[in-house]
Write a protein that holds these residues in place. Structure first.
Motif, short mmCIF file in Angstrom:
data_model
loop_
_atom_site.label_atom_id
_atom_site.label_comp_id
_atom_site.label_asym_id
_atom_site.label_seq_id
_atom_site.Cartn_x
_atom_site.Cartn_y
_atom_site.Cartn_z
N SER A 180 0.83 -1.21 0.00
CA SER A 180 0.00 0.00 0.00
C SER A 180 0.86 1.26 0.00
O SER A 180 0.49 2.27 -0.61
CB SER A 180 -0.94 0.00 1.20
OG SER A 180 -0.23 0.07 2.42
N TRP A 181 2.04 1.20 0.67
CA TRP A 181 2.92 2.37 0.65
C TRP A 181 3.41 2.64 -0.77
O TRP A 181 3.41 3.80 -1.22
CB TRP A 181 4.12 2.15 1.57
CG TRP A 181 4.99 3.37 1.66
CD1 TRP A 181 4.89 4.39 2.56
CD2 TRP A 181 6.10 3.70 0.80
NE1 TRP A 181 5.85 5.34 2.31
CE2 TRP A 181 6.60 4.94 1.23
CE3 TRP A 181 6.70 3.08 -0.29
CZ2 TRP A 181 7.69 5.56 0.61
CZ3 TRP A 181 7.77 3.69 -0.92
CH2 TRP A 181 8.26 4.91 -0.47
N GLU A 182 3.82 1.61 -1.47
CA GLU A 182 4.30 1.80 -2.84
C GLU A 182 3.19 2.35 -3.74
O GLU A 182 3.44 3.21 -4.60
CB GLU A 182 4.83 0.48 -3.40
CG GLU A 182 6.18 0.07 -2.81
CD GLU A 182 6.72 -1.19 -3.46
OE1 GLU A 182 5.93 -1.92 -4.10
OE2 GLU A 182 7.93 -1.46 -3.30
N ALA A 183 1.97 1.87 -3.56
CA ALA A 183 0.86 2.36 -4.38
C ALA A 183 0.61 3.84 -4.14
O ALA A 183 0.48 4.63 -5.08
CB ALA A 183 -0.40 1.54 -4.10
N GLU A 184 0.55 4.24 -2.86
CA GLU A 184 0.26 5.65 -2.55
C GLU A 184 1.45 6.55 -2.88
O GLU A 184 1.28 7.65 -3.41
CB GLU A 184 -0.10 5.78 -1.07
CG GLU A 184 -0.51 7.18 -0.66
CD GLU A 184 -1.72 7.69 -1.44
OE1 GLU A 184 -1.76 8.91 -1.73
OE2 GLU A 184 -2.60 6.87 -1.79
N ALA A 285 13.14 14.68 -12.93
CA ALA A 285 12.28 14.43 -14.09
C ALA A 285 12.52 13.02 -14.63
O ALA A 285 13.66 12.61 -14.82
CB ALA A 285 12.56 15.46 -15.18
N GLY A 286 11.45 12.29 -14.84
CA GLY A 286 11.55 10.95 -15.39
C GLY A 286 11.81 9.86 -14.37
O GLY A 286 11.89 8.69 -14.73
N ASP A 287 11.93 10.22 -13.09
CA ASP A 287 12.20 9.22 -12.06
C ASP A 287 11.01 8.28 -11.87
O ASP A 287 9.85 8.68 -11.98
CB ASP A 287 12.48 9.90 -10.71
CG ASP A 287 13.96 10.02 -10.41
OD1 ASP A 287 14.74 9.27 -11.00
OD2 ASP A 287 14.34 10.89 -9.60
N SER A 288 11.31 7.04 -11.55
CA SER A 288 10.30 6.10 -11.08
C SER A 288 10.47 5.92 -9.59
O SER A 288 11.51 6.30 -9.01
CB SER A 288 10.46 4.74 -11.78
OG SER A 288 11.70 4.14 -11.40
N LEU A 289 9.46 5.35 -8.93
CA LEU A 289 9.57 5.12 -7.49
C LEU A 289 10.71 4.15 -7.20
O LEU A 289 11.44 4.32 -6.22
CB LEU A 289 8.25 4.57 -6.95
CG LEU A 289 8.21 4.34 -5.44
CD1 LEU A 289 8.44 5.64 -4.67
CD2 LEU A 289 6.88 3.70 -5.03
#
Length: 316
Positions: A180-184, A285-289
């Motif tokens: 859930s943390w990753e989703a939010e 810019a362009g970063d993913s989690l």
């Protein structure tokens, strides 16, 4: 259909509500139950139902939560109008399953208050519509149908709310769990990149936690994790998202916060029952989690290695 074009369940089932209603109206227009059945109206409602289903499917995952609420309320209003124009008691009471379907959909995809509101709207408007043409002899079956719809919505909404909470919460600390943390946090990162606002992610790791477990037992370790979670949560802002990532590792998403702001906020977390180490990464810019977490994790363990090589005043 490819994975990136897959229709979300909330959209597909809402379209199914409209589409099935349209098909039932089509059947009613082709095979009227009574000589006085308003065939022209039934045909028009069939077009509305099937057209609504097509429009919802075309919108797909772009259908906003507000749009979903409006569309679901539309089902209730259409049912109420159909009830007001029905000429047989069977036709009116036969709308009961639609009320139940609306309630169960709302219970599954909406919050508990929103589900109650949708169920009340569906039952209330349909009852007003039914009162226009419902024979007195059919009043009791309708009341039983309406009460069943409300009770089923309440029961399913409560159960779904409990299951949703359990699925999103770490049972030991009460914080968001990894999924859930990753989703939010992913949603927060997407908003930050769109608005060009800063966002920083932190990975926090307790120092010498294994020593506590080995020396005092896992019960003591569990209590320590709970104390740390309570201490940190009390010092964070409302918008900050703290989660337990696994073991003694925690993650923190700090919206509208740049690197210096994150360091200032992290200083508030000092004074807990155990020392800790932290690594941070500010979104570019362009970063993913995943990329943010990787950079924060690398900074965390670089700091740990540096302290191992030569202790400093760093740490928490």
């Amino acid at each position: 259909m490819t994975a990136d074009r897959r229709v979300p369940a909330r959209v597909g089932l809402l379209a199914l509500l409209y589409g099935s209603g349209g098909l039932f109206c089509t059947a009613g227009a082709l095979w009227p139950m009574h000589p006085d059945t308003p065939v022209a109206l039934t045909r028009a409602l069939a077009v509305v139902g099937i057209g609504g289903a097509a429009a919802i499917l075309a919108r797909g995952d772009r259908l906003s939560p507000a749009g979903g609420h409006v569309a679901l309320a539309g089902v209730s209003l259409l049912v109420a109008f159909l009830a007001s124009q029905s000429v047989t008691a069977v036709g009116i009471v036969g709308l009961g399953p639609v009320l139940i379907a609306v309630g169960l959909y709302a219970a599954h995809f909406c919050s508990l208050p929103a589900a109650r509101t949708h169920a009340a709207l569906a039952v209330g408007t349909a009852s007003i519509g039914a009162a226009v043409s419902l024979p007195r002899a059919a009043a009791l079956p309708w009341v039983m149908t309406a009460i069943s719809a409300l009770l089923l919505t309440e029961a399913h909404a409560r159960l779904n709310n409990a299951l949703r909470t359990d699925a999103a919460t770490d049972p030991l600390t009460g914080l968001a769990n990894r999924r859930s943390w990753e989703a939010e946090a992913g949603r927060s990162l997407a908003r930050a990149l769109r608005s060009k606002e800063p966002l920083t992610v932190a990975v926090l790791d307790l120092d010498d936690f294994k020593v506590v477990n080995d020396r005092d037992g896992h019960g003591a370790g569990d209590r320590l994790l709970q104390q740390v979670a309570e201490h940190w949560q009390a010092r964070l802002r409302t918008a900050d998202l703290l989660g337990r990532y696994g073991g003694d590792e925690f993650v923190l998403c700090l919206p509208a916060t740049d690197g210096p702001g994150a360091q200032e906020l992290l200083q508030r977390l000092d004074g807990g029952p155990i020392s800790w180490s932290v690594g941070t990464a500010t979104a570019r810019a362009g970063d993913s989690l995943a990329a943010l977490l990787q950079r924060a994790d690398a900074e965390l363990y670089a700091g740990k290695r540096q302290r191992t090589a030569g202790p400093t005043d760093g740490g928490s």
